[in-house]
Design an enzyme around this catalytic site. Structure first.
Site, PDB file in Angstrom:
ATOM      1  N   GLY A 171      -3.421  43.858  27.703  1.00  0.00           N
ATOM      2  CA  GLY A 171      -2.683  43.655  28.703  1.00  0.00           C
ATOM      3  C   GLY A 171      -1.738  42.801  28.561  1.00  0.00           C
ATOM      4  O   GLY A 171      -1.684  41.704  27.658  1.00  0.00           O
ATOM      5  N   HIS A 172      -0.217  42.806  29.069  1.00  0.00           N
ATOM      6  CA  HIS A 172       0.688  41.857  28.765  1.00  0.00           C
ATOM      7  C   HIS A 172       1.043  41.158  30.070  1.00  0.00           C
ATOM      8  O   HIS A 172       0.972  41.730  31.403  1.00  0.00           O
ATOM      9  CB  HIS A 172       1.953  42.634  28.566  1.00  0.00           C
ATOM     10  CG  HIS A 172       1.992  43.309  27.154  1.00  0.00           C
ATOM     11  ND1 HIS A 172       3.043  44.125  26.901  1.00  0.00           N
ATOM     12  CD2 HIS A 172       1.334  42.894  26.062  1.00  0.00           C
ATOM     13  CE1 HIS A 172       2.796  44.494  25.644  1.00  0.00           C
ATOM     14  NE2 HIS A 172       1.697  43.793  25.338  1.00  0.00           N
TER      15      HIS A 172
ATOM     16  N   ARG B 159     -12.448  38.131  29.077  1.00  0.00           N
ATOM     17  CA  ARG B 159     -13.494  37.452  28.007  1.00  0.00           C
ATOM     18  C   ARG B 159     -12.546  36.329  27.466  1.00  0.00           C
ATOM     19  O   ARG B 159     -11.371  36.417  27.029  1.00  0.00           O
ATOM     20  CB  ARG B 159     -13.567  38.388  27.003  1.00  0.00           C
ATOM     21  CG  ARG B 159     -14.670  39.434  27.422  1.00  0.00           C
ATOM     22  CD  ARG B 159     -14.815  40.571  26.125  1.00  0.00           C
ATOM     23  NE  ARG B 159     -13.739  41.133  25.497  1.00  0.00           N
ATOM     24  CZ  ARG B 159     -13.907  41.950  24.520  1.00  0.00           C
ATOM     25  NH1 ARG B 159     -14.836  42.194  23.800  1.00  0.00           N
ATOM     26  NH2 ARG B 159     -12.628  42.387  24.155  1.00  0.00           N
TER      27      ARG B 159
ATOM     28  N   LYS C 225       3.577  29.794  22.957  1.00  0.00           N
ATOM     29  CA  LYS C 225       2.521  28.788  23.304  1.00  0.00           C
ATOM     30  C   LYS C 225       2.643  27.590  22.605  1.00  0.00           C
ATOM     31  O   LYS C 225       1.408  26.882  22.197  1.00  0.00           O
ATOM     32  CB  LYS C 225       1.287  29.489  23.250  1.00  0.00           C
ATOM     33  CG  LYS C 225       0.923  30.339  24.370  1.00  0.00           C
ATOM     34  CD  LYS C 225      -0.509  30.777  24.754  1.00  0.00           C
ATOM     35  CE  LYS C 225      -0.681  31.602  25.997  1.00  0.00           C
ATOM     36  NZ  LYS C 225      -2.037  31.561  26.288  1.00  0.00           N
TER      37      LYS C 225
ATOM     38  N   LYS D  72       3.112  39.061  23.754  1.00  0.00           N
ATOM     39  CA  LYS D  72       4.356  40.120  23.345  1.00  0.00           C
ATOM     40  C   LYS D  72       4.791  40.233  24.726  1.00  0.00           C
ATOM     41  O   LYS D  72       5.843  40.453  24.786  1.00  0.00           O
ATOM     42  CB  LYS D  72       3.733  41.305  22.864  1.00  0.00           C
ATOM     43  CG  LYS D  72       3.052  40.971  21.532  1.00  0.00           C
ATOM     44  CD  LYS D  72       2.718  42.313  20.691  1.00  0.00           C
ATOM     45  CE  LYS D  72       1.376  42.789  21.444  1.00  0.00           C
ATOM     46  NZ  LYS D  72       0.222  41.802  21.421  1.00  0.00           N
ATOM     47  N   GLY D  73       4.123  40.345  25.719  1.00  0.00           N
ATOM     48  CA  GLY D  73       4.745  40.888  26.965  1.00  0.00           C
ATOM     49  C   GLY D  73       5.916  39.966  27.299  1.00  0.00           C
ATOM     50  O   GLY D  73       7.004  40.576  28.048  1.00  0.00           O
TER      51      GLY D  73
ATOM     52  N   GLN E  14      -1.505  46.026  20.505  1.00  0.00           N
ATOM     53  CA  GLN E  14      -2.402  45.192  19.927  1.00  0.00           C
ATOM     54  C   GLN E  14      -1.687  44.414  18.686  1.00  0.00           C
ATOM     55  O   GLN E  14      -0.388  44.668  18.227  1.00  0.00           O
ATOM     56  CB  GLN E  14      -3.691  45.632  19.254  1.00  0.00           C
ATOM     57  CG  GLN E  14      -4.758  46.057  20.379  1.00  0.00           C
ATOM     58  CD  GLN E  14      -4.354  47.348  21.079  1.00  0.00           C
ATOM     59  OE1 GLN E  14      -3.970  48.299  20.633  1.00  0.00           O
ATOM     60  NE2 GLN E  14      -4.981  47.684  22.291  1.00  0.00           N
TER      61      GLN E  14
END
Length: 434
Positions: free
Chosen positions: A40-41, A302, A330, A16-17, A223
């Site tokens: 995190g983005h 992770r 991606k 999303k970032g 999220q």
């Protein structure tokens, strides 16, 4: 550009970032409406690679104004670190970042409680929390005992934090964890407050003024939809509502302010933490997806669980959020696969099901029904337009449009800004949503 709500349509980590970063060119405001520092983005720019946890990624575009909305829980200590790291990189933050005075604070006590609870759970009961204190902070918010960011403007902040620490220590004692020093916690929060006070304001009034002036906004959650507290794979979810409905309650803007919903999907599927994952590949395929995609959490590091694209999940997210179009990320990770699998439905106790089960036990028994598609076995990263993609790659995208019933508007074939391409299918209309 109309006001757009950007939602993750899987279990988070959809990229999303970087989509926010590209779309920010067309807006005045970027608004974060839920979550905390547990996400995190990652955005790669000509100035370097940035990993953002609380500050909206629109901050990386000059002149854009960013808001941390009331639906976010803010760790003041972590936010100060993030602001300083951005300033160190040469970015101007003051006057461009606004923190809602209604946003609740994540204190060191919340982190301690989060870790203590997860440590006491058995291996089969672990949720996979990031232990960033997000759940306990939302619990205090719902229990009407939390501290809001506006409290950092008051003279009684020190005594309020000390009282909250003493209350939390009672729970930590019951959980067999070490208590925290109320003096130390109060000092840490007070030091952070000194830095953050200039950023704290009534963002509801701020955003309504922008809306009335028709200044375009981009609203982002942290999220993915399948981690939504109400509609995700409960209890393996987050503690708030990253779905599009959370954009209203997390900002104070009315539903009529939301003009367009853009869902972000990976060209395959991943999730972090525990919980059912029907298309997961615990084999060489999953390992290869993880390696090629760099599938490690931006916040925790992770390794992510990886699997094939799940159209059942995508259709469910489209319904929940009213998705108008997809941003598919991606695609380049699939360049090395000779054949690809897309789950178009599940088999549950001998029956074919095309909707996403709400019952966790039933979902755990679901077996994906796959459709096999040919890979393209060449790089998509060199593509500068959708027309330059390999034919088989375009056909894969068009099949995703057909089985989800939603068109692809944007496509990502790499981590850089220039790798985000507009996409318009050359095929027929996607199948209607089920």
């Amino acid at each position: 550009m109309a006001n757009t709500v950007l939602v993750g349509a899987q279990w988070g980590d959809e990229g999303k970032g970087k989509i926010v970063d590209v779309l920010t060119r067309e807006v005045r405001w970027v608004v974060r409406y839920q979550g905390g520092s547990n996400a995190g983005h990652t955005v790669e720019t000509p100035q370097g690679k940035f990993v953002l946890h609380l500050v909206p990624s629109g901050i990386l575009r000059r002149g854009k104004r960013c808001v941390i909305g009331n639906g976010v829980v803010v760790d003041p200590i972590e936010l100060v670190k993030e602001i300083r790291s951005l300033e160190k990189a040469g970015l101007a933050i003051r006057g461009r970042l606004f923190i809602s005075d209604r946003a609740h604070l994540v204190l060191p006590t919340h982190r301690a409680l989060d870790a203590a609870r997860e440590a006491r759970r058995s291996l089969t009961d672990k949720i996979g929390t990031t232990q960033r204190g997000i759940g306990p902070a939302y619990e205090d918010k719902m229990g009407r005992i939390g501290l809001r960011a506006g409290r950092m403007l008051d003279n009684d902040l020190d005594s309020a934090v000390r009282h909250a620490t003493k209350e939390a220590n009672l729970l930590l004692h019951l959980l067999g964890a070490k208590p925290l020093s109320s003096a130390v916690v109060a000092r840490q929060v007070s030091e952070a407050a000194e830095v953050l006070r200039p950023y704290i304001t009534d963002t509801v009034a701020l955003l309504h003024t922008a809306f009335e002036r028709e200044e375009p906004m981009l609203l982002e959650g942290a999220q993915g939809a399948l981690l939504d507290l109400d509609f995700g794979t409960y209890p393996f979810v987050t503690s708030s509502n990253p779905t599009a409905g959370g954009a209203c309650t997390g900002t104070g803007l009315p539903p009529r302010a939301m003009h367009h919903v853009l869902g972000v999907l990976k060209a395959y599927t991943t999730r972090v933490g525990e919980g059912p994952f029907p298309t997961e590949q615990r084999n060489a395929v999953g390992d290869r997806l993880r390696t090629e995609g760099g599938e490690y959490g931006a916040t925790t590091g992770r390794p992510r669980r990886c699997g094939w694209f799940d159209a059942v999940v995508a259709r469910y997210s489209a319904r929940l959020n009213g998705v108008d179009a997809w941003a598919l990320t991606k695609l380049d990770v699939l360049d090395c696969f000779e054949t690809l699998q897309v789950a178009t439905a599940y088999r549950l106790d001998g029956r074919r099901v095309e909707s996403f089960p709400s019952n966790l036990t039933a979902l755990s028994r679901c077996e994906p029904i796959y459709e096999t598609l040919p890979g393209w076995l060449c790089s998509t990263r060199r593509a500068k337009t959708a027309a330059q993609l390999p034919v088989k790659a375009r056909e894969y995208i068009q099949r995703i449009e057909a089985v989800t019933g939603v068109p692809v508007q944007w496509l990502s074939v790499g981590p850089a800004r220039a790798s985000i391409l507009p996409f318009k299918t050359s095929g027929g209309r996607p199948a209607p949503r089920r």
